[in-house]
Every structure is written in C-alpha cells, then in structure tokens.
Design a protein around this motif. Structure first.
Motif, PDB file in Angstrom:
ATOM      1  N   ALA A   1     106.017  32.068  22.963  1.00  0.00           N
ATOM      2  CA  ALA A   1     105.694  33.479  22.726  1.00  0.00           C
ATOM      3  C   ALA A   1     104.636  33.533  21.629  1.00  0.00           C
ATOM      4  N   PRO A   2     103.718  34.470  21.693  1.00  0.00           N
ATOM      5  CA  PRO A   2     102.707  34.577  20.642  1.00  0.00           C
ATOM      6  C   PRO A   2     103.343  34.939  19.316  1.00  0.00           C
ATOM      7  N   PRO A   3     102.699  34.576  18.197  1.00  0.00           N
ATOM      8  CA  PRO A   3     103.257  34.929  16.882  1.00  0.00           C
ATOM      9  C   PRO A   3     103.437  36.439  16.751  1.00  0.00           C
ATOM     10  N   GLU A   4     104.504  36.826  16.103  1.00  0.00           N
ATOM     11  CA  GLU A   4     104.751  38.251  15.914  1.00  0.00           C
ATOM     12  C   GLU A   4     103.734  38.839  14.948  1.00  0.00           C
ATOM     13  N   VAL A   5     103.242  40.001  15.297  1.00  0.00           N
ATOM     14  CA  VAL A   5     102.279  40.702  14.449  1.00  0.00           C
ATOM     15  C   VAL A   5     103.039  41.517  13.419  1.00  0.00           C
ATOM     16  N   PRO A   6     102.689  41.420  12.135  1.00  0.00           N
ATOM     17  CA  PRO A   6     103.413  42.190  11.112  1.00  0.00           C
ATOM     18  C   PRO A   6     103.132  43.684  11.237  1.00  0.00           C
ATOM     19  N   MET A   7     103.890  44.451  10.510  1.00  0.00           N
ATOM     20  CA  MET A   7     103.651  45.890  10.476  1.00  0.00           C
ATOM     21  C   MET A   7     102.263  46.142   9.906  1.00  0.00           C
ATOM     22  N   LEU A   8     101.418  46.831  10.660  1.00  0.00           N
ATOM     23  CA  LEU A   8     100.050  47.085  10.247  1.00  0.00           C
ATOM     24  C   LEU A   8      99.882  48.556   9.860  1.00  0.00           C
ATOM     25  N   ARG A   9      98.941  48.778   8.962  1.00  0.00           N
ATOM     26  CA  ARG A   9      98.784  50.130   8.428  1.00  0.00           C
ATOM     27  C   ARG A   9      98.060  51.053   9.396  1.00  0.00           C
ATOM     28  N   TRP A  10      97.067  50.493  10.127  1.00  0.00           N
ATOM     29  CA  TRP A  10      96.249  51.327  10.993  1.00  0.00           C
ATOM     30  C   TRP A  10      96.318  50.811  12.428  1.00  0.00           C
ATOM     31  N   GLU A  11      96.189  51.735  13.361  1.00  0.00           N
ATOM     32  CA  GLU A  11      96.251  51.372  14.776  1.00  0.00           C
ATOM     33  C   GLU A  11      95.146  50.405  15.158  1.00  0.00           C
ATOM     34  N   HIS A  12      93.947  50.593  14.571  1.00  0.00           N
ATOM     35  CA  HIS A  12      92.812  49.759  14.972  1.00  0.00           C
ATOM     36  C   HIS A  12      92.886  48.335  14.414  1.00  0.00           C
ATOM     37  N   GLU A  13      93.937  48.000  13.678  1.00  0.00           N
ATOM     38  CA  GLU A  13      94.081  46.632  13.195  1.00  0.00           C
ATOM     39  C   GLU A  13      94.499  45.681  14.329  1.00  0.00           C
ATOM     40  N   LEU A  14      95.112  46.210  15.372  1.00  0.00           N
ATOM     41  CA  LEU A  14      95.612  45.382  16.459  1.00  0.00           C
ATOM     42  C   LEU A  14      94.798  45.659  17.720  1.00  0.00           C
TER      43      LEU A  14
ATOM     44  N   GLN B   1      86.028  53.167  23.136  1.00  0.00           N
ATOM     45  CA  GLN B   1      86.597  52.120  22.286  1.00  0.00           C
ATOM     46  C   GLN B   1      87.721  51.394  23.024  1.00  0.00           C
ATOM     47  N   PRO B   2      87.406  50.646  24.082  1.00  0.00           N
ATOM     48  CA  PRO B   2      88.461  50.018  24.887  1.00  0.00           C
ATOM     49  C   PRO B   2      89.256  48.959  24.129  1.00  0.00           C
ATOM     50  N   THR B   3      88.643  48.276  23.170  1.00  0.00           N
ATOM     51  CA  THR B   3      89.377  47.247  22.423  1.00  0.00           C
ATOM     52  C   THR B   3      90.182  47.834  21.271  1.00  0.00           C
ATOM     53  N   ARG B   4      89.881  49.077  20.895  1.00  0.00           N
ATOM     54  CA  ARG B   4      90.554  49.796  19.811  1.00  0.00           C
ATOM     55  C   ARG B   4      90.247  49.201  18.431  1.00  0.00           C
ATOM     56  N   LEU B   5      89.373  48.223  18.361  1.00  0.00           N
ATOM     57  CA  LEU B   5      89.076  47.570  17.089  1.00  0.00           C
ATOM     58  C   LEU B   5      87.986  48.310  16.330  1.00  0.00           C
ATOM     59  N   ARG B   6      88.055  48.202  15.014  1.00  0.00           N
ATOM     60  CA  ARG B   6      86.983  48.712  14.156  1.00  0.00           C
ATOM     61  C   ARG B   6      86.614  47.626  13.168  1.00  0.00           C
ATOM     62  N   PHE B   7      85.324  47.554  12.880  1.00  0.00           N
ATOM     63  CA  PHE B   7      84.832  46.575  11.926  1.00  0.00           C
ATOM     64  C   PHE B   7      84.102  47.341  10.820  1.00  0.00           C
ATOM     65  N   GLY B   8      84.660  47.257   9.592  1.00  0.00           N
ATOM     66  CA  GLY B   8      84.093  48.046   8.512  1.00  0.00           C
ATOM     67  C   GLY B   8      84.178  49.516   8.863  1.00  0.00           C
ATOM     68  N   ARG B   9      83.167  50.256   8.513  1.00  0.00           N
ATOM     69  CA  ARG B   9      83.092  51.677   8.853  1.00  0.00           C
ATOM     70  C   ARG B   9      82.330  51.824  10.165  1.00  0.00           C
ATOM     71  N   ASP B  10      82.973  51.362  11.234  1.00  0.00           N
ATOM     72  CA  ASP B  10      82.388  51.398  12.577  1.00  0.00           C
ATOM     73  C   ASP B  10      81.053  50.674  12.627  1.00  0.00           C
ATOM     74  N   ARG B  11      81.013  49.506  12.038  1.00  0.00           N
ATOM     75  CA  ARG B  11      79.798  48.691  12.066  1.00  0.00           C
ATOM     76  C   ARG B  11      79.902  47.629  13.151  1.00  0.00           C
TER      77      ARG B  11
END
Length: 231
Positions: free
Chosen positions: A63-76, A201-211
């Motif tokens: 099983a993949p490593p468990e992801v910890p509780m993240l603060r923002w949705e775009h972290e995962l 935003q299909p990947t839901r990821l953000r890098f910096g301030r949308d950079r």
C-alpha cells in the motif's frame, strides 16, 4: 516523512523527454508534504529509473505510504492521466532571451493587437510562445521573475529545462491553448473555459502563488543535482 508522488513520465510516451543517467527512461517527481524553514520552502526530489526494470520489480509496497493531515487541499495531487501532445514553442521575449530587434518587433505587434482588439487581444507571451500547464522540454516562462540564468552549482554549465509543472492547464491569458472541446470560441479569457476548476486545474496542485515550477538538469553530468525554480 515519505515524499508525495507528483508525476511520472515515460520516454516511450514523450520522445522529447531527455534521457537520464545510464539510459534511464522514466522520471519521477516527488514533493515533501510540508514546508521547511522560515521562508516556508518546499522540498522536491527527482528520481530517474529504467522503466523495464521497474515494471519487472519483484518487490512493491503493498500500500502507498499514508499521507499526513494536510492544511490545504492543493497539497495532495488529484490522480489523473496525462495525455502528451507535441506543440511548437518559442522563447519568452524579454531581456536577452531573443535578439533585441526581434523583441522590439514582438512588442510592436502586441501593441497593435491591443489597439485593435482591446484588453482581450492575443499576445505573443501568452497566446503564441509557451503553453500553460505541465510540459516537457521547450522554454521556461518567466512571468513572475523575469528571465534568470540557471547554471549548474557543481560545474557552472548552463542547465537545460527538463520539465515544467504548472498550477493551471489553462488560465485567463491562454485562450489559444484551451482545447477546443473545453472552450467557448465566442468568448476570451477565463470566461471561455467550460467546465470550471476541475478542467482548469485537473491535478489540483499549486506551486507557489500559482506559478510554474521549472526543473533544470545539468547536460554535462546527470549526477549533478537538479535545480527547482519557481517563476
């Protein structure tokens, strides 16, 4: 803390993907789920592999490593499949990225377009030169920082852009790059995008301030560490 997988690319799917060390043809990108230091820096990891050896591996995690509780949705990242498309791109036109006479002609063309079509007029930087989103090779976009010379920290060789991870696959300034089936041709800018955030935003990821996150590697020696540049 285990790194979170962001993406993987096979050279068989993307011929423009540069070969890695010892003939590696699979590149994987990882990110630490947390910020570090007083400036909240993100830590990334680039891993090259041979696809054939990976697919024949005898040991995989159950099983993949468990992801910890993240603060923002775009972290995962949102699991999704990339469908590569080959396009022609051109350098960012600023400072010495192109001859000064050519940049002057581009600026004059942009001004003429704005005068004729108003604020939603097409422009070289956003509509013609570099597409938004994830891309392999090509040229870096410098919308936030302006052009930067990226030299290898180990040998000072000018580094090569391996790939770019984008926060958006399309945005208000990239009307011409929006797939036809996902845009309203009668509108421009963000209003032309059909489908909302899940399309843009299909990947839901953000890098910096949308950079854009640019990954540079050393063409002289693959063992030299890559550089990660937000711009």
């Amino acid at each position: 803390m285990p790194f979170v997988g962001l993406a993987q690319f096979f050279r068989r799917d993307i011929p423009a993907l540069a070969a890695g060390p010892d003939g590696a043809d699979l590149v994987q990108i990882f990110r630490c789920p947390f910020n570090h230091g007083p400036y909240l820096e993100r830590r990334f990891h680039l891993r090259w592999r041979r696809a054939a050896e990976t697919e024949r591996a005898e040991r995989f995690l159950a099983a993949p490593p468990e992801v910890p509780m993240l603060r923002w949705e775009h972290e995962l990242p949102e699991p999704c499949v990339l469908h590569p498309e080959e396009v022609d791109t051109y350098p960012w036109a600023e400072d010495d990225t192109l001859p000064a006479s050519l940049i002057a002609r581009i600026d004059a063309w942009d001004d003429a377009q704005a005068a004729e079509h108003g604020p939603e007029a097409p422009s070289y930087q956003f509509d013609l030169s570099i597409p938004p989103g994830w891309r392999v090779g090509g040229f870096p976009s410098w919308a936030s920082t302006g052009p930067i010379a990226i030299g290898c920290e180990s040998c000072s060789t000018p580094m090569r852009l391996l790939l770019t991870a984008g926060s958006d696959e399309m945005d208000a300034g990239s009307h011409s790059w929006v797939p036809r089936e996902e845009r309203d041709p009668s509108l421009r800018g963000k209003a032309s995008i059909q489908g909302g955030p899940s399309v843009a935003q299909p990947t839901r990821l953000r890098f910096g301030r949308d950079r854009d996150l640019h990954v540079f590697t050393c063409p002289a020696d693959h063992s030299h560490p890559p550089q990660w540049v937000l711009s």
